[in-house]
Design a protein around this motif. Structure first.
Motif, PDB file in Angstrom:
ATOM      1  N   VAL A  72       0.835  -1.209   0.000  1.00  0.00           N
ATOM      2  CA  VAL A  72       0.000   0.000   0.000  1.00  0.00           C
ATOM      3  C   VAL A  72       0.869   1.258   0.000  1.00  0.00           C
ATOM      4  CG1 VAL A  72      -1.654   1.378   1.345  1.00  0.00           C
ATOM      5  CG2 VAL A  72      -1.988  -1.085   1.124  1.00  0.00           C
ATOM      6  N   PHE A  73       1.887   1.280   0.864  1.00  0.00           N
ATOM      7  CA  PHE A  73       2.747   2.469   0.966  1.00  0.00           C
ATOM      8  C   PHE A  73       3.583   2.660  -0.301  1.00  0.00           C
ATOM      9  CE2 PHE A  73       2.447   1.652   5.728  1.00  0.00           C
ATOM     10  CZ  PHE A  73       1.472   2.629   5.898  1.00  0.00           C
ATOM     11  N   LEU A  74       4.003   1.557  -0.918  1.00  0.00           N
ATOM     12  CA  LEU A  74       4.727   1.670  -2.188  1.00  0.00           C
ATOM     13  C   LEU A  74       3.832   2.267  -3.272  1.00  0.00           C
ATOM     14  CD1 LEU A  74       6.765  -1.665  -2.369  1.00  0.00           C
ATOM     15  CD2 LEU A  74       7.716   0.645  -2.407  1.00  0.00           C
ATOM     16  N   LEU A  75       2.604   1.779  -3.340  1.00  0.00           N
ATOM     17  CA  LEU A  75       1.650   2.304  -4.324  1.00  0.00           C
ATOM     18  C   LEU A  75       1.374   3.781  -4.084  1.00  0.00           C
ATOM     19  CD1 LEU A  75      -0.971  -0.605  -4.472  1.00  0.00           C
ATOM     20  CD2 LEU A  75       0.476   0.169  -6.353  1.00  0.00           C
ATOM     21  N   LEU A  76       1.131   4.140  -2.826  1.00  0.00           N
ATOM     22  CA  LEU A  76       0.838   5.534  -2.490  1.00  0.00           C
ATOM     23  C   LEU A  76       2.047   6.432  -2.747  1.00  0.00           C
ATOM     24  CD1 LEU A  76      -1.213   5.106   0.814  1.00  0.00           C
ATOM     25  CD2 LEU A  76      -2.079   5.799  -1.429  1.00  0.00           C
ATOM     26  N   GLY A  77       3.252   5.867  -2.590  1.00  0.00           N
ATOM     27  CA  GLY A  77       4.463   6.636  -2.873  1.00  0.00           C
ATOM     28  C   GLY A  77       4.524   7.093  -4.317  1.00  0.00           C
ATOM     29  N   GLY A  78       3.842   6.353  -5.203  1.00  0.00           N
ATOM     30  CA  GLY A  78       3.760   6.762  -6.602  1.00  0.00           C
ATOM     31  C   GLY A  78       2.469   7.460  -6.947  1.00  0.00           C
ATOM     32  N   SER A  79       1.341   6.953  -6.416  1.00  0.00           N
ATOM     33  CA  SER A  79       0.035   7.453  -6.850  1.00  0.00           C
ATOM     34  C   SER A  79      -0.302   8.849  -6.325  1.00  0.00           C
ATOM     35  CB  SER A  79      -1.072   6.475  -6.441  1.00  0.00           C
ATOM     36  OG  SER A  79      -1.178   6.359  -5.040  1.00  0.00           O
ATOM     37  N   ILE A  80       0.109   9.158  -5.093  1.00  0.00           N
ATOM     38  CA  ILE A  80      -0.195  10.494  -4.564  1.00  0.00           C
ATOM     39  C   ILE A  80       0.577  11.577  -5.328  1.00  0.00           C
ATOM     40  CG2 ILE A  80       0.010  12.015  -2.555  1.00  0.00           C
ATOM     41  CD1 ILE A  80      -0.811   9.679  -0.807  1.00  0.00           C
ATOM     42  N   PRO A  81       1.903  11.436  -5.524  1.00  0.00           N
ATOM     43  CA  PRO A  81       2.589  12.424  -6.372  1.00  0.00           C
ATOM     44  C   PRO A  81       2.011  12.463  -7.792  1.00  0.00           C
ATOM     45  CG  PRO A  81       4.198  11.166  -5.140  1.00  0.00           C
ATOM     46  CD  PRO A  81       2.877  10.497  -4.929  1.00  0.00           C
ATOM     47  N   GLY A  82       1.649  11.271  -8.338  1.00  0.00           N
ATOM     48  CA  GLY A  82       1.054  11.226  -9.672  1.00  0.00           C
ATOM     49  C   GLY A  82      -0.254  11.986  -9.735  1.00  0.00           C
ATOM     50  N   LEU A 155      -1.443   4.765 -11.975  1.00  0.00           N
ATOM     51  CA  LEU A 155      -2.800   4.740 -11.413  1.00  0.00           C
ATOM     52  C   LEU A 155      -3.211   6.120 -10.901  1.00  0.00           C
ATOM     53  CD1 LEU A 155      -2.852   1.363  -9.437  1.00  0.00           C
ATOM     54  CD2 LEU A 155      -4.145   1.929 -11.494  1.00  0.00           C
ATOM     55  N   GLY A 156      -2.269   6.844 -10.279  1.00  0.00           N
ATOM     56  CA  GLY A 156      -2.573   8.176  -9.771  1.00  0.00           C
ATOM     57  C   GLY A 156      -3.058   9.101 -10.866  1.00  0.00           C
ATOM     58  N   GLY A 157      -2.373   9.063 -12.014  1.00  0.00           N
ATOM     59  CA  GLY A 157      -2.782   9.909 -13.134  1.00  0.00           C
ATOM     60  C   GLY A 157      -4.107   9.484 -13.725  1.00  0.00           C
ATOM     61  N   LEU A 158      -4.269   8.166 -13.963  1.00  0.00           N
ATOM     62  CA  LEU A 158      -5.512   7.660 -14.566  1.00  0.00           C
ATOM     63  C   LEU A 158      -6.725   7.940 -13.694  1.00  0.00           C
ATOM     64  CD1 LEU A 158      -4.506   4.166 -16.032  1.00  0.00           C
ATOM     65  CD2 LEU A 158      -5.134   6.209 -17.307  1.00  0.00           C
TER      66      LEU A 158
END
Length: 261
Positions: A72-82, A155-158
């Motif tokens: 979850v934290f790895l995903l959020l590390g990318g998706s929130i900035p995205g 995912l963050g951008g989409l």
């Protein structure tokens, strides 16, 4: 009109409870095509709608310890900035017409990708499991955290542009990267990530003045009993019947937006 919005929430909630698929993927197109709501308002409102409706499920999975927090934290590390970068881009794009055109195209692409994920989820899992213990799988494991981070950015951008992708598409990506996870843990991990991501993206859109709070309330009021009813009947239906129907529906809706864009 308020009753119609709540009925739409009821229908989508029922489908989500029945299949576990289709929250943003169905609600946003319904708001745009059926009710004629501008894409910016539909996407923005649906993001907060998704965050609210998925929150209860995420708590349930967390209590049952069916969430892989490191992922979850790895995903959020990318998706929130995205998500934040995408919001900043939208804010500076200038012109509502450009924003809506970009959202329509992204929505169509996201729906098509989601339909593919729904159609081939079981096959993807079976194919990846066959690679376990091979040299390819061992090398892939080394780069998995970096790939997870990049997946989060995508995912963050989409999701910020279309409100689609945090569910079925996110789960399919996790299956590719973490085939040893049980399906329940995959769903729980994806759900927790989706709640945080849609909350951040929705809050950003709210700050830009794009969210219709009254519409949001009407949708939530309708969806709660819908999810309950769908969950009751869903346990009696085979995924082999449900998934092809949902995949075909999402593909058709997605192609409509791609061609219109």
């Amino acid at each position: 009109m308020e009753i119609a919005y709540s009925f739409a929430g009821l229908v989508v909630g029922f489908i989500v409870g029945l299949t576990g698929i289709g929250g943003g993927a169905l609600m946003t197109p319904i708001l745009i095509v059926v009710f004629g709501i501008p894409p910016v308002t539909a996407v923005s409102t649906d993001l907060l709608y998704a965050a609210i409706t998925k929150f209860g499920g995420s708590i349930s999975y967390a209590r049952k310890k069916l969430v892989e927090w490191q992922v979850v934290f790895l995903l959020l590390g990318g998706s929130i900035p995205g998500s934040l970068l995408t919001l900043n881009y939208l804010d500076g794009l200038g012109g509502l017409e450009k924003v809506e055109s970009l959202m329509n195209i992204t929505l169509g692409i996201s729906l098509v990708l989601t339909s593919v994920a729904v159609f081939f989820r079981a096959r993807i899992r079976a194919s990846v499991v066959k690679l376990e213990g091979t040299r390819f799988e061992k090398h892939g494991r080394r780069y998995r955290p970096c790939v997870t981070l990049l997946m989060g950015i995508l995912l963050g951008g989409l999701v910020t542009l279309s409100s689609v992708g945090a569910g079925a598409l996110g789960t399919a990506m996790l299956i590719l990267l973490y085939p040893r996870m049980t399906m329940q843990t995959l769903v729980g991990t994806d759900l927790v990530h989706a709640v945080v991501l849609t909350s951040v993206a929705g809050a950003g859109h709210y700050g830009m003045g794009n969210v219709d709070l009254w519409l949001l309330l009407c949708l939530v009021v309708g969806s709660l009993p819908g999810v309950f009813l769908g969950s009751h009947f869903g346990s009696k239906l085979s995924p082999r019947v449900i998934q092809p129907i949902m995949g075909t529906l999402l593909l058709a809706i997605g192609m409509r937006f791609v061609l219109a864009g």
